[in-house]
Motif scaffolding. Structure first.
Motif, PDB file in Angstrom:
ATOM      1  N   MET A  32       0.504  -1.205  -0.482  1.00 24.65           N
ATOM      2  CA  MET A  32       0.131   0.004  -0.120  1.00 24.65           C
ATOM      3  C   MET A  32       1.353   1.274  -0.250  1.00 24.65           C
ATOM      4  N   THR A  33       0.662   2.254  -1.470  1.00 26.56           N
ATOM      5  CA  THR A  33       1.240   3.541  -1.067  1.00 26.56           C
ATOM      6  C   THR A  33       0.557   4.548  -0.366  1.00 26.56           C
ATOM      7  N   ARG A  34       0.889   5.318   0.187  1.00 26.26           N
ATOM      8  CA  ARG A  34       0.026   6.685   1.403  1.00 26.26           C
ATOM      9  C   ARG A  34       1.019   7.691   0.190  1.00 26.26           C
ATOM     10  N   PRO A  35       0.842   8.398  -0.468  1.00 26.79           N
ATOM     11  CA  PRO A  35       1.512   9.468  -1.196  1.00 26.79           C
ATOM     12  C   PRO A  35       0.939  11.136   0.004  1.00 26.79           C
ATOM     13  N   PRO A  36       2.213  12.233  -0.253  1.00 28.62           N
ATOM     14  CA  PRO A  36       3.281  11.983  -0.811  1.00 28.62           C
ATOM     15  C   PRO A  36       3.500  10.967  -0.343  1.00 28.62           C
ATOM     16  N   VAL A  37       5.292  10.502  -1.040  1.00 26.61           N
ATOM     17  CA  VAL A  37       6.100   9.287  -0.317  1.00 26.61           C
ATOM     18  C   VAL A  37       7.966  10.705  -0.066  1.00 26.61           C
ATOM     19  N   PRO A  38       8.217   9.709   0.784  1.00 28.32           N
ATOM     20  CA  PRO A  38       9.766  10.537   0.556  1.00 28.32           C
ATOM     21  C   PRO A  38      10.571  10.295  -0.908  1.00 28.32           C
ATOM     22  N   PRO A  39      11.841  11.016  -0.600  1.00 27.27           N
ATOM     23  CA  PRO A  39      12.185  11.810   0.581  1.00 27.27           C
ATOM     24  C   PRO A  39      10.990  13.250  -0.306  1.00 27.27           C
ATOM     25  N   PHE A  40      10.886  14.160   1.431  1.00 22.71           N
ATOM     26  CA  PHE A  40       9.332  14.561   1.156  1.00 22.71           C
ATOM     27  C   PHE A  40      10.655  16.568   0.702  1.00 22.71           C
ATOM     28  N   THR A  41       9.395  17.865   0.445  1.00 25.59           N
ATOM     29  CA  THR A  41      10.210  18.245   0.175  1.00 25.59           C
ATOM     30  C   THR A  41       9.058  19.664   0.921  1.00 25.59           C
ATOM     31  N   GLU A  42       9.239  20.753   1.211  1.00 17.39           N
ATOM     32  CA  GLU A  42       8.312  22.004   2.151  1.00 17.39           C
ATOM     33  C   GLU A  42       6.655  21.343   1.504  1.00 17.39           C
ATOM     34  N   GLU A  43       6.371  21.553   0.502  1.00 11.53           N
ATOM     35  CA  GLU A  43       4.786  21.433  -0.099  1.00 11.53           C
ATOM     36  C   GLU A  43       4.555  20.083   0.680  1.00 11.53           C
ATOM     37  N   THR A  44       5.482  19.077  -0.157  1.00 11.87           N
ATOM     38  CA  THR A  44       4.778  17.537   0.545  1.00 11.87           C
ATOM     39  C   THR A  44       4.815  17.374   1.609  1.00 11.87           C
ATOM     40  N   ALA A  45       5.164  17.771   2.318  1.00  9.78           N
ATOM     41  CA  ALA A  45       5.512  17.676   3.502  1.00  9.78           C
ATOM     42  C   ALA A  45       4.096  18.416   4.539  1.00  9.78           C
ATOM     43  N   ARG A  46       3.463  19.009   4.031  1.00 11.82           N
ATOM     44  CA  ARG A  46       2.476  19.978   4.112  1.00 11.82           C
ATOM     45  C   ARG A  46       1.507  19.716   4.038  1.00 11.82           C
ATOM     46  N   ILE A  47       1.619  19.349   2.677  1.00 15.17           N
ATOM     47  CA  ILE A  47       0.270  17.823   2.357  1.00 15.17           C
ATOM     48  C   ILE A  47       0.270  17.348   2.713  1.00 15.17           C
ATOM     49  N   LYS A  48       1.632  16.821   3.529  1.00 13.81           N
ATOM     50  CA  LYS A  48       1.457  15.400   4.347  1.00 13.81           C
ATOM     51  C   LYS A  48       0.727  15.111   5.851  1.00 13.81           C
ATOM     52  N   VAL A  49       0.822  16.663   6.561  1.00 15.04           N
ATOM     53  CA  VAL A  49       0.709  17.193   7.926  1.00 15.04           C
ATOM     54  C   VAL A  49      -0.591  17.582   7.413  1.00 15.04           C
ATOM     55  N   GLN A  50      -1.590  18.130   6.877  1.00 17.92           N
ATOM     56  CA  GLN A  50      -2.917  17.965   6.457  1.00 17.92           C
ATOM     57  C   GLN A  50      -3.869  17.336   6.269  1.00 17.92           C
ATOM     58  N   ALA A  51      -3.084  15.761   5.814  1.00 16.81           N
ATOM     59  CA  ALA A  51      -3.565  14.695   5.838  1.00 16.81           C
ATOM     60  C   ALA A  51      -3.851  14.854   6.709  1.00 16.81           C
ATOM     61  N   ALA A  52      -3.060  14.605   8.267  1.00 21.20           N
ATOM     62  CA  ALA A  52      -2.696  14.151   8.816  1.00 21.20           C
ATOM     63  C   ALA A  52      -4.099  14.511   9.695  1.00 21.20           C
ATOM     64  N   GLU A  53      -3.361  16.257   9.893  1.00 21.77           N
ATOM     65  CA  GLU A  53      -4.927  16.790  10.550  1.00 21.77           C
ATOM     66  C   GLU A  53      -6.458  16.079  10.568  1.00 21.77           C
ATOM     67  N   ASP A  54      -6.061  15.800   9.099  1.00 22.66           N
ATOM     68  CA  ASP A  54      -7.973  15.643   8.405  1.00 22.66           C
ATOM     69  C   ASP A  54      -8.331  13.840   8.456  1.00 22.66           C
ATOM     70  N   ALA A  55      -7.262  13.289   8.683  1.00 24.56           N
ATOM     71  CA  ALA A  55      -7.859  11.933   9.499  1.00 24.56           C
ATOM     72  C   ALA A  55      -7.715  11.810  11.113  1.00 24.56           C
ATOM     73  N   TRP A  56      -7.014  12.651  11.660  1.00 25.81           N
ATOM     74  CA  TRP A  56      -6.724  12.126  12.980  1.00 25.81           C
ATOM     75  C   TRP A  56      -8.560  13.409  13.965  1.00 25.81           C
ATOM     76  N   ASN A  57      -9.113  13.881  13.028  1.00 28.79           N
ATOM     77  CA  ASN A  57     -10.320  14.703  13.290  1.00 28.79           C
ATOM     78  C   ASN A  57     -11.252  14.097  12.747  1.00 28.79           C
ATOM     79  N   THR A  58     -11.242  13.276  12.229  1.00 28.51           N
ATOM     80  CA  THR A  58     -12.125  12.093  11.990  1.00 28.51           C
ATOM     81  C   THR A  58     -12.734  10.988  12.707  1.00 28.51           C
ATOM     82  N   ARG A  59     -11.847  10.892  13.991  1.00 33.31           N
ATOM     83  CA  ARG A  59     -11.659  10.287  15.038  1.00 33.31           C
ATOM     84  C   ARG A  59     -12.063   8.759  15.197  1.00 33.31           C
TER      85      ARG A  59
END
Length: 149
Positions: A1-28
């Motif tokens: 299973m792949t969960r983009p974005p994948v490393p190596p991260f840029t600042e832009e792709t890291a921000r996408i990853k962080v927002q995806a994590a926030e969104d997922a955690w807020n689903t509880r």
């Protein structure tokens, strides 16, 4: 299973990853959130040490049973290769009705498929009154960054 974005991260792709994590955690939703981690992911959360998705799922179920009305904000702190550091705040109330604001930092390490293989979280809690709440649900597009205090 792949969960983009994948490393190596840029600042832009890291921000996408962080927002995806926030969104997922807020689903509880422990089942949804756990899919972002490797099968053998290693966690340190406060004083708890977990290994693998099953332990992560159980931890999250217990967490959201006691942290009611949980709402989270994450912000990119630093990025390098397969690692991302974030700072975060969340608010929740306990079963007695007491509101809390929790502040912390996380260090994340990812595998080549974009799954998190390591998460280390340091968290501090502050009692707040309901009238002091400032995180009222999932992030709105126009929402400014949160202050640290």
């Amino acid at each position: 299973m792949t969960r983009p974005p994948v490393p190596p991260f840029t600042e832009e792709t890291a921000r996408i990853k962080v927002q995806a994590a926030e969104d997922a955690w807020n689903t509880r939703d422990p089942d949804r959130v756990a899919l972002a981690y490797t099968e053998d992911s290693v966690w340190r959360n406060r004083d708890e040490f977990l290994r693998g998705r099953d332990e992560i799922r159980a931890f999250l179920r217990h967490k959201w049973d006691r942290e009611l009305d949980y709402a989270l904000r994450k912000e990119l702190w630093a990025v390098s290769g397969d690692r991302i550091a974030v700072r975060f705040q969340y608010e929740s109330r306990d079963p007695s009705g007491q509101w809390w604001r929790s502040y912390g930092n996380e260090q994340w390490e990812f595998d080549e498929d974009g799954l998190m293989r390591r998460r280390e979280a340091s968290i501090n809690d502050v009692r707040i009154e309901e009238s002091e709440r400032r995180i009222l649900g999932p992030r709105q597009d126009s929402e400014p960054p949160l202050p640290l205090s």
